[in-house]
Write a protein that holds these residues in place. Sequence first.
Motif, PDB file in Angstrom:
ATOM      1  N   GLU A   1      27.178  39.248  37.707  1.00 21.76           N
ATOM      2  CA  GLU A   1      27.876  38.084  37.161  1.00 21.76           C
ATOM      3  C   GLU A   1      28.904  38.434  36.096  1.00 21.76           C
ATOM      4  N   SER A   2      29.099  39.718  35.843  1.00 21.36           N
ATOM      5  CA  SER A   2      30.107  40.125  34.857  1.00 21.36           C
ATOM      6  C   SER A   2      31.507  39.887  35.418  1.00 21.36           C
ATOM      7  N   TRP A   3      32.490  39.822  34.512  1.00 23.96           N
ATOM      8  CA  TRP A   3      33.860  39.559  34.947  1.00 23.96           C
ATOM      9  C   TRP A   3      34.372  40.646  35.881  1.00 23.96           C
ATOM     10  N   ARG A   4      33.953  41.892  35.612  1.00 26.99           N
ATOM     11  CA  ARG A   4      34.430  42.984  36.459  1.00 26.99           C
ATOM     12  C   ARG A   4      33.824  42.887  37.864  1.00 26.99           C
ATOM     13  N   ALA A   5      32.543  42.559  37.934  1.00 23.24           N
ATOM     14  CA  ALA A   5      31.896  42.423  39.237  1.00 23.24           C
ATOM     15  C   ALA A   5      32.537  41.285  40.039  1.00 23.24           C
ATOM     16  N   ILE A   6      32.835  40.188  39.365  1.00 17.78           N
ATOM     17  CA  ILE A   6      33.491  39.054  40.042  1.00 17.78           C
ATOM     18  C   ILE A   6      34.872  39.471  40.546  1.00 17.78           C
ATOM     19  N   PHE A   7      35.596  40.223  39.720  1.00 18.32           N
ATOM     20  CA  PHE A   7      36.928  40.696  40.092  1.00 18.32           C
ATOM     21  C   PHE A   7      36.860  41.667  41.274  1.00 18.32           C
ATOM     22  N   VAL A   8      35.893  42.573  41.231  1.00 18.20           N
ATOM     23  CA  VAL A   8      35.744  43.552  42.318  1.00 18.20           C
ATOM     24  C   VAL A   8      35.363  42.857  43.622  1.00 18.20           C
ATOM     25  N   ARG A   9      34.465  41.890  43.541  1.00 18.10           N
ATOM     26  CA  ARG A   9      34.085  41.153  44.763  1.00 18.10           C
ATOM     27  C   ARG A   9      35.295  40.445  45.361  1.00 18.10           C
ATOM     28  N   TRP A  10      36.139  39.897  44.484  1.00 14.41           N
ATOM     29  CA  TRP A  10      37.352  39.219  44.972  1.00 14.41           C
ATOM     30  C   TRP A  10      38.273  40.208  45.676  1.00 14.41           C
ATOM     31  N   LEU A  11      38.420  41.409  45.105  1.00 15.23           N
ATOM     32  CA  LEU A  11      39.241  42.433  45.741  1.00 15.23           C
ATOM     33  C   LEU A  11      38.661  42.843  47.091  1.00 15.23           C
ATOM     34  N   LEU A  12      37.336  42.993  47.144  1.00 17.56           N
ATOM     35  CA  LEU A  12      36.696  43.410  48.389  1.00 17.56           C
ATOM     36  C   LEU A  12      36.850  42.355  49.487  1.00 17.56           C
ATOM     37  N   MET A  13      36.986  41.101  49.081  1.00 18.82           N
ATOM     38  CA  MET A  13      37.180  40.029  50.072  1.00 18.82           C
ATOM     39  C   MET A  13      38.639  39.914  50.498  1.00 18.82           C
ATOM     40  N   HIS A  14      39.525  40.687  49.819  1.00 15.38           N
ATOM     41  CA  HIS A  14      40.947  40.650  50.157  1.00 15.38           C
ATOM     42  C   HIS A  14      41.453  42.082  50.340  1.00 15.38           C
ATOM     43  N   PRO A  15      41.116  42.722  51.447  1.00 11.12           N
ATOM     44  CA  PRO A  15      41.514  44.123  51.671  1.00 11.12           C
ATOM     45  C   PRO A  15      43.025  44.339  51.661  1.00 11.12           C
ATOM     46  N   ALA A  16      43.783  43.323  52.030  1.00 14.01           N
ATOM     47  CA  ALA A  16      45.242  43.473  52.011  1.00 14.01           C
ATOM     48  C   ALA A  16      45.743  43.683  50.587  1.00 14.01           C
ATOM     49  N   ILE A  17      45.124  42.994  49.624  1.00 14.95           N
ATOM     50  CA  ILE A  17      45.506  43.162  48.223  1.00 14.95           C
ATOM     51  C   ILE A  17      45.119  44.560  47.741  1.00 14.95           C
ATOM     52  N   CYS A  18      43.966  45.051  48.198  1.00 14.94           N
ATOM     53  CA  CYS A  18      43.559  46.418  47.863  1.00 14.94           C
ATOM     54  C   CYS A  18      44.611  47.414  48.341  1.00 14.94           C
ATOM     55  N   PHE A  19      45.111  47.205  49.555  1.00 14.70           N
ATOM     56  CA  PHE A  19      46.114  48.110  50.118  1.00 14.70           C
ATOM     57  C   PHE A  19      47.406  48.054  49.308  1.00 14.70           C
ATOM     58  N   VAL A  20      47.814  46.842  48.910  1.00 14.33           N
ATOM     59  CA  VAL A  20      49.023  46.682  48.105  1.00 14.33           C
ATOM     60  C   VAL A  20      48.855  47.364  46.748  1.00 14.33           C
TER      61      VAL A  20
END
Length: 271
Positions: A189-208
């Motif tokens: 529930e930490s801000w970083r975990a929430i941010f990482v989960r969001w990135l993992l749900m958006h692989p295109a953003i990870c690639f960018v």
Amino acid sequence: MQQSEIVYLKKSKFVFGFAMVVLAYHFFTNTFLSQISSPPPPLVFPSIDNAYWLLLISGIPQLIISNSFLLTVFDISLISLPLLVFVYPSKRLLYVIFSAFITLYFLIFNLYSGHHFHGLVGLIFISIPFWTKSSERFEMLWKAVRFYTLFIFTSAAIWKISRGTAFDFNHLHNILQHQHAQLLFDDSESWRAIFVRWLLMHPAICFVLMLSAITTQASFAVGFFTKQLDNVLLVLLLSFVVFNYLVMNIVSSELLVLGLTLLPENFWTKE
């Protein structure tokens, strides 16, 4: 006092003021040698690096780690040297001793920590120009450290491109899964975990993001041909450090000291 001496002293205060902050951080995060050696680490990690094997063969790390008196003397000396430089900035021998101690600390810590960290490389290299009494040699070595800074980032981009990493859509996505697995489990529930989960749900953003990081690193090649864009490269260096922390949770702020070589000359010459 000559202009070259003023520049030398100003650069010295910035570099070794930064060194004091870095060493204070290491102390408060319990990563001084005396703090990681109780009990003595049972394993070493020289990997395939000849420098680490040669150091092990010399017996110096084993001698220091196993002797509480030597550990105490070593750590006190390491934290005292930047302070002494502030008091006696013209004593070149202090810079040489600091370089030796910070290099030894860097190597021994990496041996016993189980991972070869790179952050302190910046302090090691930028302390070398202060060894010389000649203003011409000092400026030449300062410029050499600037080129080394450019090389670090440019070579990292070339390595990623040549290996095909830059064209792997899932590369950063996969790294984030491994890098933050424990965080996502222990502190979901930490801000970083929430941010990482969001990135993992958006692989295109990870690639960018990965392409942006590689482009940032490749941009440092411009510095080999002109110093006119050094202020831009300094901003990119700061941005890269922030990116590394926010996305990868890697603290690479120790490398910021190399950014001093990207500051314009009038910054050092003005009163």
